[in-house]
Scaffold this active site. Structure first.
Site, mmCIF file in Angstrom:
data_model
loop_
_atom_site.group_PDB
_atom_site.id
_atom_site.type_symbol
_atom_site.label_atom_id
_atom_site.label_comp_id
_atom_site.label_asym_id
_atom_site.label_seq_id
_atom_site.Cartn_x
_atom_site.Cartn_y
_atom_site.Cartn_z
ATOM 1 N N GLU A 101 -6.375 -9.052 12.028
ATOM 2 C CA GLU A 101 -5.565 -9.658 13.357
ATOM 3 C C GLU A 101 -6.245 -10.283 14.389
ATOM 4 O O GLU A 101 -5.386 -11.239 14.867
ATOM 5 C CB GLU A 101 -3.875 -8.595 14.202
ATOM 6 C CG GLU A 101 -3.343 -8.531 12.791
ATOM 7 C CD GLU A 101 -3.360 -7.567 12.109
ATOM 8 O OE1 GLU A 101 -4.203 -7.237 11.385
ATOM 9 O OE2 GLU A 101 -2.095 -7.528 11.196
ATOM 10 N N HIS A 129 4.910 2.420 12.336
ATOM 11 C CA HIS A 129 5.446 1.176 12.316
ATOM 12 C C HIS A 129 7.253 0.698 13.104
ATOM 13 O O HIS A 129 7.201 0.804 12.765
ATOM 14 C CB HIS A 129 6.268 1.494 10.614
ATOM 15 C CG HIS A 129 4.654 1.102 9.844
ATOM 16 N ND1 HIS A 129 3.823 2.802 9.607
ATOM 17 C CD2 HIS A 129 4.001 -0.210 9.709
ATOM 18 C CE1 HIS A 129 2.728 1.620 9.025
ATOM 19 N NE2 HIS A 129 2.580 0.792 8.456
HETATM 20 C C1 LIG Z 1 -3.034 -3.811 10.907
HETATM 21 C C2 LIG Z 1 -2.090 -4.248 9.615
HETATM 22 N N1 LIG Z 1 -1.451 -4.633 9.309
HETATM 23 C C3 LIG Z 1 -0.748 -5.615 8.979
HETATM 24 C C4 LIG Z 1 0.238 -4.502 7.465
HETATM 25 C C5 LIG Z 1 0.976 -4.878 7.146
HETATM 26 N N2 LIG Z 1 0.133 -4.040 5.434
HETATM 27 C C6 LIG Z 1 1.012 -2.837 4.787
HETATM 28 S S1 LIG Z 1 0.350 -2.475 3.489
HETATM 29 C C7 LIG Z 1 -0.417 -3.940 3.652
HETATM 30 C C8 LIG Z 1 -1.306 -4.740 2.307
HETATM 31 C C9 LIG Z 1 -2.764 -4.044 1.922
HETATM 32 O O1 LIG Z 1 -3.663 -4.861 1.040
HETATM 33 P P1 LIG Z 1 -4.350 -3.982 0.289
HETATM 34 O O2 LIG Z 1 -5.623 -3.613 1.217
HETATM 35 O O3 LIG Z 1 -4.895 -4.334 -1.135
HETATM 36 O O4 LIG Z 1 -3.905 -2.662 -0.308
HETATM 37 P P2 LIG Z 1 -2.825 -1.941 -1.266
HETATM 38 O O5 LIG Z 1 -1.874 -1.915 -0.406
HETATM 39 O O6 LIG Z 1 -3.132 -3.311 -2.382
HETATM 40 O O7 LIG Z 1 -3.144 -0.741 -2.286
HETATM 41 C C10 LIG Z 1 -0.071 -4.861 4.984
HETATM 42 C C11 LIG Z 1 -0.775 -6.198 5.326
HETATM 43 C C12 LIG Z 1 -0.404 -3.271 7.984
HETATM 44 N N3 LIG Z 1 -0.030 -1.505 7.677
HETATM 45 N N4 LIG Z 1 -1.489 -2.626 9.713
#
Ligand SMILES: Cc1ncc(C[n+]2csc(CCOP(=O)(O)OP(=O)(O)O)c2C)c(N)n1
Ligand SMILES: Cc1ncc(C[n+]2csc(CCOP(=O)(O)OP(=O)(O)O)c2C)c(N)n1
Ligand SMILES: [Mg+2]
Ligand SMILES: [Mg+2]
Lengths: 340, 327, 327, 340
Positions: free
Chosen positions: C56, C125
């Site tokens: 972000e 959230h």
């Molecule tokens: C700062 C922030 N940006 C966006 C999100 C929305 N979000 C929640 S989980 C996620 C994906 C994370 O992917 P990864 O780190 O690969 O973990 P995984 O879910 O694959 O285990 C996103 C973008 C968030 N929670 N926090």
């Protein structure tokens, strides 16, 4: 990539001298004109070769963004020192009308899009400008200047990943002066502590990273020109670590109104009691060194060099005089430019 | 026993005393303890006193983690704006952990940051952004206006089992004041009545307290007795003391260095408008910064800030007096 | 010509129309355009429509840079809290650049983020954090409550030459509404009178607007005519329309999904207490979320949120009526 | 570093199965008990080998922190599945009393200090816990779990630099499941796009980085045990990239109240139409694979394996029953635990 010819080399020397003399006059202002400079002012003396070598690699249409330590870049880009000094003195004729001051110079007409005074936060700005350049598709390259300390701010890593992923036309110039205020780089950087160069950070972004002697304007120019060429050809970004030494303290002392501001000794002396380090840096001062080199190589005649010196001194004296004579902005002007 | 100390020295004294008292108290941040001459380093060693990189998200996030693991970190952040790069840690991590765990954990930490450095620091280093941290359940906010409070509120902040934003005012840094020696705690949620009066209530924080008092003195010459209240903490906010004063005076002026829609004044005005309405005899008047980024140049900077003339005019306004004769 | 569209579709329509109208408009962020089937990608191509990493600070900071370089980025941020990791870019970079440059540059960008997802999304959230973005000179804040406004305010935000936080309410995502076709702009700084009445003014934003209207209808049965005002943008704030209503009704209830000290309600209450004081016949009453992080479990979540019963009780309170008979 | 013996291997298999069965029951809850699960729920199915191998390398006193995808870790640490399921169902007997829900499990008594639902923000928390462990000086190690996507959040870079610089006893476990919601890692990561492993990110911090097959609990255990041993001995942190595949979608559908929640197909199918990728992952499912391996090696008898399966199914059925029977918290409880 074209090597700078003699006249270009002399031009580069003149630019280095202009930055040095300008910063000297800013620094002297604290004694000669107490109170005209407020807040926090950061000088580029010591980094002249790196700044000039970098800007010399720019082409028309290229852009740059920098930090609060930003006086040198616009001087090389052609911004009037009068306007910069007037800005630093908070006057109506200042480059930014007295709104921004020393830390926030900006001259978009010449490609200087601005600065951030918050460490690392200008790195995404430059990356976004490079994204704009990529879309515009006119071969523009953006230079992004920041310090060794800034490379530990999250914004650095986030930006370099995207720039590498999107192959953005940007060159990241990490001016490593070994200090972040009073903290030495080995005290806060895992690479430095391990004896590695900071340019290894590029590896985390599958991006080329090079370290160059920031005291040598030609070496910096060549590294920058190569990086800029790659960026222009769609090859993506490069991280260039330029090794410089700041010859003044981080900035003037931080104090509330009433306490007269001044520049303390460099932290090597004032904080770490390491006079040798500072003296060595002085002996390797890039400005006289480059003069000597050009003179020895017969590119610059001693008389010509003195002549340039005199012209530059006169130019910066005029800048000080102009700034002192410039009126303060009207108080009510403070509510202008809040919204476009 | 008290003696005179500058505001900043009083803060350092509190941190020093608490570190000596409780070995779980840590103190780290940028630009501190970079040489062995550092007083905190000499007293408490390299593990509890550390210099960090310019990595506020890690600095504050690590404080959350160290607190979860049983320590009480005090993070040196220098300027409130530097917390903005780590805002999630401040308002969406530290204050939420205890609640989301159903009370299993607590997060005792102190974020020490200066604010309001309107002395030519221009647009990005001069904000009075404390109201961004109010209304965040789980988070406390202290705003000392005197050297004694600086010490007492810091000590209380360190002993508090919750995350606390400790905002000291940069323009008060060298302000001297009588400070009690040894252990000295100023409770959170108790406003200080800096001057009592019966005609009008002036609520002010930080640097504005001194200006409010100066105005009160000058108005006293005209027979107007102003009561000056300094909330000292915004979370918790001592609405009671403010309402009691308004009940007495019926008139109120709120002074705030922040902008009108980003101020503590608005929050206090809202409390008064709801819970002190019946005693109000005049509009709840705010004196805040004008809606502009803080400019660099001195005349413009002065123009946007609240000052004694603006405060006095507001007081005269709520009291229905004629404006002060122009001199 | 209007037709029914869900709130979220109305937002997308506005972005689509503006991108077609102005090729300098960019749209990027996480989770968008990850395949060639993406509608925006098909229409505007890979350069103007891009998926980003979870970065972000870079996403928003790059928007500032792209704006300085002549583009109009719309950044997809999903949830308002995700802006907190990049808060400096939002409140201390984007809105300051123009001012600090003395008007040489402008920073037109839109930060699109949902908020208030109080549907079991628990503590991190679900926030209604818009008041953290008010009182920041140079920054604008839009809070659409209807599908039509969602379209019209987004279009206006994209054409605005300043940074705009566009906060859409997650619980309204699928809410259908009549939406004008083609170019449709809703001006900033003009509140909408959702229902006119003479007895009491209810000011509400986002998801709270519907609740306020429902309460107004039920009170109408008892002969009470409530005027319901939706400010639509918090910066600029249409104080005029609110004050005019209070001048007419003399009674006001402010409804806000945020906590009391982190609400737009407090800011509006402060404006009324200063500029509408003479017309006030009762306390300026706020109905806000209780001071707690939003809990996961449904009964607890419902307990902390403003609802129709709480709003109705507040209205009865300001009108000096007996509480509603318990049923 | 001691290799897991037969009984330990069987224990590891049981833990993998417990996570799998628990997540199956969470997922089935959306159909079997519509409405009992609210908000957003993320499952660990597919990552069992990585989770169990990692936690198996922990010693008493060690701690871990994780993300919203957090059901697996406490199950292995010994937290009652009953309490976890009750938390996910929002009940008073939940692990966190219904305050946190699926994304915010926490069991400090067993070393699970908590999670952050904000991507990357738990990384500094774990780093701070490691700083605490270093000060305490009892040889504790902290495990920090996060995803591939999270490694592009500034908090990651800031934390790893400090951990390396301070030689903190922490192991960073990057669970690379190739997806961040609907985005593939090559679409957002410069290393992946360049064909590099994500563990090269460690280079930027002068820190060791390794990539391990997250489908093999023993391989993960060995890599983690080595990293933990180094951390314990003051050798500092390690970045362990564990290659896993998420067998369910990122999470249940995101929708306002009223719309029944469910799990869509995995993004490989639903978004990218890449059935082969998903089927291949299914064929390489680490849970049956490990069972097969232990049976072939004669470490686990087929009957014993079935026996374990039956016990685990019964355990998780009991967890569901318990959670369904548990009362909701009193509404007024919402104002407790706001402040300590
Ligand atoms: C700062 C922030 N940006 C966006 C999100 C929305 N979000 C929640 S989980 C996620 C994906 C994370 O992917 P990864 O780190 O690969 O973990 P995984 O879910 O694959 O285990 C996103 C973008 C968030 N929670 N926090
Ligand atoms: C986010 C943030 N943290 C801290 C500061 C205070 N600060 C201003 S300059 C500076 C040092 C930066 O060092 P470096 O990046 O090496 O640049 P240099 O000043 O050496 O050119 C610091 C810590 C800041 N401006 N922003
Ligand atoms: Mg430096
Ligand atoms: Mg992933």
């Amino acid at each position: 990539m074209t090597e700078p010819d003699s006249s270009r080399l002399v031009w580069m020397y003149r630019q280095m001298l202009r930055i040095r003399e300008f910063e000297e006059r800013v620094k002297r202002s604290f004694e000669e004109h107490p109170g005209v400079i407020r807040g926090h002012t950061h000088l580029a003396d010591g980094a002249e070769a790196s700044i000039v070598g970098s800007v010399a690699a720019m082409r028309p249409g290229d852009q740059l963004l920098a930090t609060y330590r930003c006086h040198g870049y616009p001087i090389v880009l052609g911004t009037e020192p009068k306007a910069i000094m007037a800005e630093i003195y908070g006057r109506a004729d200042g480059l930014c009308g007295g709104y921004g001051g020393s830390m926030h110079l900006c001259d978009p007409a010449r490609g200087f899009l601005g600065t951030s005074g918050i460490v690392g936060q200008g790195i995404p700005h430059a990356t976004g400008a490079a994204y704009a350049a990529q879309i515009r598709g006119q071969g523009q390259v953006v230079l992004c200047f920041f310090g060794d300390g800034a490379s530990k701010q999250g914004a650095f890593a986030e930006s370099l990943n995207i720039a590498s992923l999107w192959k953005l036309p940007v060159v990241y110039v990490l001016e490593n002066n070994s200090y972040n205020v009073v903290t030495r780089v080995e005290q806060e950087d895992a690479n430095a502590a391990a004896g590695d160069q900071l340019s290894v950070k590029a590896r985390a972004f599958s991006m080329p990273g090079v370290t160059v002697d920031g005291k040598d304007p030609v070496a910096v120019h060549d590294a920058m020109a190569e990086a800029a060429a790659r960026a222009r050809d769609g090859g993506g970004p490069t991280l260039v670590e330029s090794l410089v030494y700041r010859l003044s303290a981080h900035g003037n002392i931080i104090a509330p109104p009433g306490v007269p501001l001044h520049f303390p000794e460099h932290e090597a002396i004032e904080v770490f009691g390491n006079l040798e380090e500072y003296e060595a840096a002085k002996r390797n001062d890039p400005v006289p060194a480059f003069r000597g080199r050009l003179v020895t190589q017969g590119i610059l005649g001693p008389g010509q060099a003195d002549q340039i010196g005199a012209e530059v001194r006169a130019e910066m004296q005029a800048a000080v005089d102009f700034a002192l004579a410039s009126p303060y902005p009207a108080a009510e002007a403070a509510v202008s430019y809040v919204y476009a | 026993m008290t003696r005179e100390l500058p505001y900043i020295a009083a803060i350092n004294e509190a941190i020093h005393l608490e570190m000596a008292r409780d070995e779980t108290v840590l103190y780290y941040g940028q630009q501190i303890a970079t040489t062995e001459n550092d007083e905190f380093l000499k007293a408490f060693g390299h593990q509890r006193v550390r210099v960090t990189p310019i990595s506020e998200t890690a600095e504050i996030g690590m404080a959350v983690g160290a607190a979860l693991a049983g320590y009480r970190p005090v993070v040196e952040l220098y300027m409130a704006e530097f917390m903005l790069v780590a805002m999630d840690q401040v308002v969406n991590e530290a204050p939420r952990m205890r609640y989301m765990s159903g009370g299993q954990v607590s997060v005792p930490l102190v974020l020490k940051a200066g604010y309001g450095f309107t002395a030519g620091w221009s647009g990005q280093h001069t904000g009075s952004i404390y109201s961004m941290f109010t209304g965040v359940p789980g988070l406390k906010v202290a705003l000392p206006a005197t050297a004694a409070d600086a010490k007492g509120l810091m000590a209380t902040a360190i002993r508090d089992d919750n995350p606390v934003c400790f905002f000291h005012h940069y323009l008060l840094t060298l302000e001297p004041g009588e400070v009690p020696e040894g252990e000295y705690l100023v409770p959170f949620g108790q406003a200080a009545i800096r001057r009592s009066g019966t005609d009008v209530t002036i609520v002010a924080t930080g640097w504005m307290v001194g200006k409010a008092l100066a105005v009160a003195e000058s108005l006293a010459a005209e027979g107007i007795e102003a009561e000056v209240i300094d909330p000292r903490t915004l979370e918790p906010l001592d609405t009671e003391t403010i309402l009691a004063s308004v009940a007495k005076t019926g008139h109120v002026v709120l002074v705030d260095q922040a902008t009108r829609h980003g101020s503590a004044a608005a929050i206090i005005a809202a409390e008064i408008a709801e819970h002190g309405f019946s005693s109000l005899m005049a509009p709840v008047t705010q004196v805040t910064a004008l809606d502009a980024t803080i400019p660099y140049s001195e005349p413009m900077e002065a123009y946007v800030l609240p000052d004694e003339a603006k405060i006095a005019a507001a007081v005269r306004g709520v009291l229905g007096m004629a404006p002060a004769p122009a001199d």
